[in-house]
Scaffold this motif. Structure first.
Motif, PDB file in Angstrom:
ATOM      1  N   ALA A  52       0.820  -1.203   0.000  1.00  0.00           N
ATOM      2  CA  ALA A  52       0.000   0.000   0.000  1.00  0.00           C
ATOM      3  C   ALA A  52       0.861   1.263   0.000  1.00  0.00           C
ATOM      4  O   ALA A  52       0.571   2.236  -0.713  1.00  0.00           O
ATOM      5  N   VAL A  53       1.950   1.247   0.796  1.00  0.00           N
ATOM      6  CA  VAL A  53       2.872   2.392   0.819  1.00  0.00           C
ATOM      7  C   VAL A  53       3.423   2.659  -0.571  1.00  0.00           C
ATOM      8  O   VAL A  53       3.463   3.806  -1.043  1.00  0.00           O
ATOM      9  N   ASN A  54       3.832   1.601  -1.255  1.00  0.00           N
ATOM     10  CA  ASN A  54       4.423   1.764  -2.586  1.00  0.00           C
ATOM     11  C   ASN A  54       3.397   2.172  -3.637  1.00  0.00           C
ATOM     12  O   ASN A  54       3.723   2.899  -4.577  1.00  0.00           O
ATOM     13  N   MET A 118      -4.747   5.116  10.744  1.00  0.00           N
ATOM     14  CA  MET A 118      -4.537   6.543  10.485  1.00  0.00           C
ATOM     15  C   MET A 118      -3.988   6.772   9.081  1.00  0.00           C
ATOM     16  O   MET A 118      -4.462   7.638   8.340  1.00  0.00           O
ATOM     17  N   GLY A 119      -2.979   5.987   8.708  1.00  0.00           N
ATOM     18  CA  GLY A 119      -2.383   6.155   7.390  1.00  0.00           C
ATOM     19  C   GLY A 119      -3.346   5.838   6.274  1.00  0.00           C
ATOM     20  O   GLY A 119      -3.448   6.594   5.293  1.00  0.00           O
ATOM     21  N   ILE A 148      -1.911  21.947  -2.753  1.00  0.00           N
ATOM     22  CA  ILE A 148      -0.820  21.977  -1.775  1.00  0.00           C
ATOM     23  C   ILE A 148      -1.334  21.665  -0.370  1.00  0.00           C
ATOM     24  O   ILE A 148      -0.697  20.924   0.385  1.00  0.00           O
ATOM     25  N   PHE A 149      -2.494  22.204  -0.008  1.00  0.00           N
ATOM     26  CA  PHE A 149      -3.047  21.983   1.334  1.00  0.00           C
ATOM     27  C   PHE A 149      -3.304  20.501   1.586  1.00  0.00           C
ATOM     28  O   PHE A 149      -2.880  19.944   2.606  1.00  0.00           O
ATOM     29  N   PHE A 150      -3.967  19.852   0.652  1.00  0.00           N
ATOM     30  CA  PHE A 150      -4.307  18.452   0.866  1.00  0.00           C
ATOM     31  C   PHE A 150      -3.113  17.523   0.631  1.00  0.00           C
ATOM     32  O   PHE A 150      -3.066  16.412   1.167  1.00  0.00           O
ATOM     33  N   THR A 151      -2.128  17.993  -0.119  1.00  0.00           N
ATOM     34  CA  THR A 151      -0.897  17.227  -0.256  1.00  0.00           C
ATOM     35  C   THR A 151      -0.148  17.168   1.077  1.00  0.00           C
ATOM     36  O   THR A 151       0.425  16.134   1.442  1.00  0.00           O
ATOM     37  N   ALA A 152      -0.174  18.284   1.811  1.00  0.00           N
ATOM     38  CA  ALA A 152       0.490  18.326   3.121  1.00  0.00           C
ATOM     39  C   ALA A 152      -0.122  17.302   4.072  1.00  0.00           C
ATOM     40  O   ALA A 152       0.597  16.590   4.797  1.00  0.00           O
ATOM     41  N   ILE A 153      -1.440  17.173   4.068  1.00  0.00           N
ATOM     42  CA  ILE A 153      -2.103  16.191   4.932  1.00  0.00           C
ATOM     43  C   ILE A 153      -1.853  14.776   4.401  1.00  0.00           C
ATOM     44  O   ILE A 153      -1.706  13.825   5.177  1.00  0.00           O
ATOM     45  N   TYR A 154      -1.821  14.652   3.088  1.00  0.00           N
ATOM     46  CA  TYR A 154      -1.555  13.360   2.446  1.00  0.00           C
ATOM     47  C   TYR A 154      -0.251  12.766   2.960  1.00  0.00           C
ATOM     48  O   TYR A 154      -0.183  11.571   3.288  1.00  0.00           O
ATOM     49  N   TYR A 155       0.772  13.580   3.074  1.00  0.00           N
ATOM     50  CA  TYR A 155       2.074  13.064   3.504  1.00  0.00           C
ATOM     51  C   TYR A 155       2.114  12.718   4.987  1.00  0.00           C
ATOM     52  O   TYR A 155       2.936  11.909   5.417  1.00  0.00           O
ATOM     53  N   ILE A 156       1.234  13.313   5.778  1.00  0.00           N
ATOM     54  CA  ILE A 156       1.119  12.874   7.177  1.00  0.00           C
ATOM     55  C   ILE A 156       0.580  11.448   7.208  1.00  0.00           C
ATOM     56  O   ILE A 156       1.061  10.594   7.956  1.00  0.00           O
ATOM     57  N   GLY A 157      -0.418  11.184   6.367  1.00  0.00           N
ATOM     58  CA  GLY A 157      -0.944   9.827   6.247  1.00  0.00           C
ATOM     59  C   GLY A 157       0.111   8.862   5.737  1.00  0.00           C
ATOM     60  O   GLY A 157       0.217   7.716   6.221  1.00  0.00           O
ATOM     61  N   TYR A 158       0.911   9.317   4.777  1.00  0.00           N
ATOM     62  CA  TYR A 158       1.979   8.480   4.234  1.00  0.00           C
ATOM     63  C   TYR A 158       2.990   8.128   5.325  1.00  0.00           C
ATOM     64  O   TYR A 158       3.482   6.995   5.390  1.00  0.00           O
ATOM     65  N   THR A 229      -6.191  -0.215  -0.151  1.00  0.00           N
ATOM     66  CA  THR A 229      -7.090  -0.414   0.987  1.00  0.00           C
ATOM     67  C   THR A 229      -7.224  -1.900   1.326  1.00  0.00           C
ATOM     68  O   THR A 229      -7.219  -2.286   2.501  1.00  0.00           O
ATOM     69  N   ILE A 230      -7.336  -2.729   0.316  1.00  0.00           N
ATOM     70  CA  ILE A 230      -7.400  -4.180   0.537  1.00  0.00           C
ATOM     71  C   ILE A 230      -6.118  -4.662   1.236  1.00  0.00           C
ATOM     72  O   ILE A 230      -6.159  -5.451   2.184  1.00  0.00           O
ATOM     73  N   GLY A 231      -4.957  -4.163   0.771  1.00  0.00           N
ATOM     74  CA  GLY A 231      -3.678  -4.532   1.376  1.00  0.00           C
ATOM     75  C   GLY A 231      -3.593  -4.129   2.840  1.00  0.00           C
ATOM     76  O   GLY A 231      -3.086  -4.886   3.678  1.00  0.00           O
ATOM     77  N   ILE A 232      -4.100  -2.934   3.179  1.00  0.00           N
ATOM     78  CA  ILE A 232      -4.062  -2.444   4.560  1.00  0.00           C
ATOM     79  C   ILE A 232      -4.949  -3.285   5.465  1.00  0.00           C
ATOM     80  O   ILE A 232      -4.570  -3.621   6.594  1.00  0.00           O
ATOM     81  N   VAL A 233      -6.123  -3.643   4.991  1.00  0.00           N
ATOM     82  CA  VAL A 233      -7.044  -4.474   5.786  1.00  0.00           C
ATOM     83  C   VAL A 233      -6.415  -5.845   6.083  1.00  0.00           C
ATOM     84  O   VAL A 233      -6.462  -6.338   7.219  1.00  0.00           O
TER      85      VAL A 233
END
Length: 522
Positions: A52-54, A118-119, A148-158, A229-233
């Motif tokens: 999922a990370v990749n 969370m991620g 840019i705003f949602f990219t910043a939050i995206y990387y917190i999830g990453y 999402t399937i991988g995370i579950v």
């Protein structure tokens, strides 16, 4: 008073019973001298987190085309944006890692599962907003601000999802015979998925006529989000019985004396971590330079058929994975992870040198695969000399390269155990984020270097696309960023491993020391 004492006695007996039951529940995972393991199917399942990370990283690898086409950024700015976001990703690492290590684990919800939830949520929601909403907004300042705003939050999830791998690998198993399996399984899944997704990207580019198509990003996002999402579950289910304090703490009382200053101590005094940072950061720098724009130049312009990139990647990856599995399985399990990294690095140096010569002196347009036309528009009629030679070099060299990259997760797990034996603190979140922060700090400049490289040969406002004519300068740019920097990274690996001292013998002593700590603090 007597009634109160009887009540406390009953409570104590009840807690003791629960404690005993809890320990009995984990006996099936515990071996002697502090070694614990897990059924192989759980290792396979937990690799879904790495996949999922990749997959989400793959979205950012083609992000520059979206930035250039819909957010309104020129080539250097679009490439620099990738650098800025990777630096931001690095900045969030220590903060999230500190939070994760201070999180009070429970039997039903540990650190790894916290990071997975969370991620997964942050990445799914914010990637949807970035790649499905931005291009539908009115043109102008709103688009870049929104993105840019949602990219910043995206990387917190990453960051959360990435930390789940570091934390999970520590509590999943510390068995020297099993930790190499973490790499084999994870790498096979990730590499096959990466090859498949490259075929998907190439197919979508041909389908929509350009890498800058909004529809391409809408469709690609949906595919990535569903599979990730399937991988995370599956990873959540697989890690559940090991994501507990019994396998992630040295003190069963649950007391945490963790301070932000521990980051400096880890970075200053953990020499194996320092050497691993040097090896990984230089490798990752070269990987971040292998942007979608470089792949497009190499296959879409130099070879002359971008669709070949997907087929070529799939063919070479499968054979390379066999080499990687043999390398990690035979070398990693028997001689240790350090030896596997050394052998893999020398292999990369040798075969990347040959690959560069092949691209320079032979005709890339003769690359031919069944089911594809070559760069001259000719249907497959047999394997050409260029195809055969490049295939052999790619699969053998790729196998060595996979060894160097895939051996990192179990090495980080070893470094985490070493840190616990050194300080008495299990802080996988902090160790993992020190590692990833330094890695991202150094490697984040890769996309910017690519953008500068393109600008120097005349591509200042737009990246090369499928209709860009071939030139020798484009070939040189592609070779430097695809092979040259990877070769240089392998040289740094060889140097770093001279000073990395976590041998199999040293790790046996480390695990025994951790076991003693748990018994002392029980």
């Amino acid at each position: 008073m007597e009634a109160a004492m009887r009540k406390e006695s009953k409570i104590g007996m009840k807690e003791g019973t629960v404690e005993t039951m809890s320990q009995d529940k984990y006996k099936k995972y515990i071996k002697e001298n502090g070694i614990h393991n897990v059924p192989v199917w759980r290792i396979v399942g937990f690799s879904g987190a790495n996949m999922a990370v990749n997959l989400y990283m793959g979205l950012t690898m083609i992000m520059s085309f979206y930035l250039n086409g819909y957010v309104g950024m020129a080539v250097i700015l679009a490439s620099s944006f990738s650098t800025i976001t990777r630096l931001w990703d690095g900045v969030t690492d220590p903060i999230v890692g500190f939070f994760v290590d201070r999180f009070k684990e429970k039997e039903n919800f540990g650190k790894t599962r916290l990071c997975l939830v969370m991620g997964g949520l942050l990445l799914f929601i914010n990637s949807f907003l970035m790649f499905n909403v931005t291009d539908r907004l009115p043109e102008g300042a709103l688009r870049p601000v929104f993105f840019i705003f949602f990219t910043a939050i995206y990387y917190i999830g990453y960051t959360f999802l990435n930390i789940s791998n570091h934390v999970g690998n520590v509590c999943l198993t510390n068995d020297p015979a099993q930790r190499p399996i973490l790499s084999i399984v994870g790498t096979v899944l990730v590499r096959v998925m990466r090859a498949v997704m490259q075929m998907v990207v190439a197919g979508l580019a041909v389908k929509y006529g350009s890498m800058k198509s909004a529809e391409l990003f809408h469709e690609y996002w949906l595919i990535v989000a569903v599979i990730a999402t399937i991988g995370i579950v599956i990873a959540y289910i697989s890690i559940a019985p090991k994501d507990v304090p019994a396998f992630s703490e040295t003190n069963s009382s649950g007391k945490k004396n963790i301070r932000f200053s521990d980051y400096l101590d880890v970075l200053k005094n953990n020499k194996p971590l320092q050497m691993l940072i040097v090896a990984r950061a230089t490798d990752q720098f070269s990987n971040t330079c292998k942007t979608s724009a470089i792949l497009l130049v190499l296959y879409g312009i130099v070879v002359g058929n971008y669709e070949l990139s997907g087929g070529w990647t799939l063919y070479t990856t499968i054979v390379g994975l066999l080499m990687m599995a043999l390398g990690i399985g035979a070398i990693g399990a028997k001689l240790g992870l350090k030896k596997a990294m050394q052998i893999g690095s020398w292999g990369v140096i040798f075969f990347d040198t040959i690959a560069i010569l092949i691209w320079m002196v032979m005709d890339p347009k003769t690359l031919s695969l069944p089911g594809f036309v070559n760069g001259y528009g000719e249907a497959f009629s047999g394997f050409t000399a260029f195809t055969v030679v490049l295939f052999l070099v790619t699969v053998i060299g790729g196998g060595f390269q996979m060894i160097t990259s895939s051996i990192i997760p179990p090495m980080i797990a070893d470094v985490n155990d070493y840190e616990a034996s050194r300080t008495g603190k299990y802080i996988p979140g902090m160790v993992g984020t020190v590692f990833s922060f330094m890695d991202k700090l150094i490697s984040s400049f890769g996309p910017t270097f690519v953008g500068i490289g393109f600008a120097l040969i005349g591509f200042k406002e737009a990246f090369p696309d499928l209709n860009t004519p071939y030139s020798r300068s484009l070939l040189l740019i592609a070779i430097v960023f695809y092979y040259g920097l990877e070769l240089l990274g392998a040289v740094f690996n060889v140097i770093a491993m001279k000073y990395y001292d976590l041998t199999p013998e040293k790790m046996k002593a480390v695990e025994a020391r951790i076991d003693e700590m748990r018994k002392e603090n029980a």
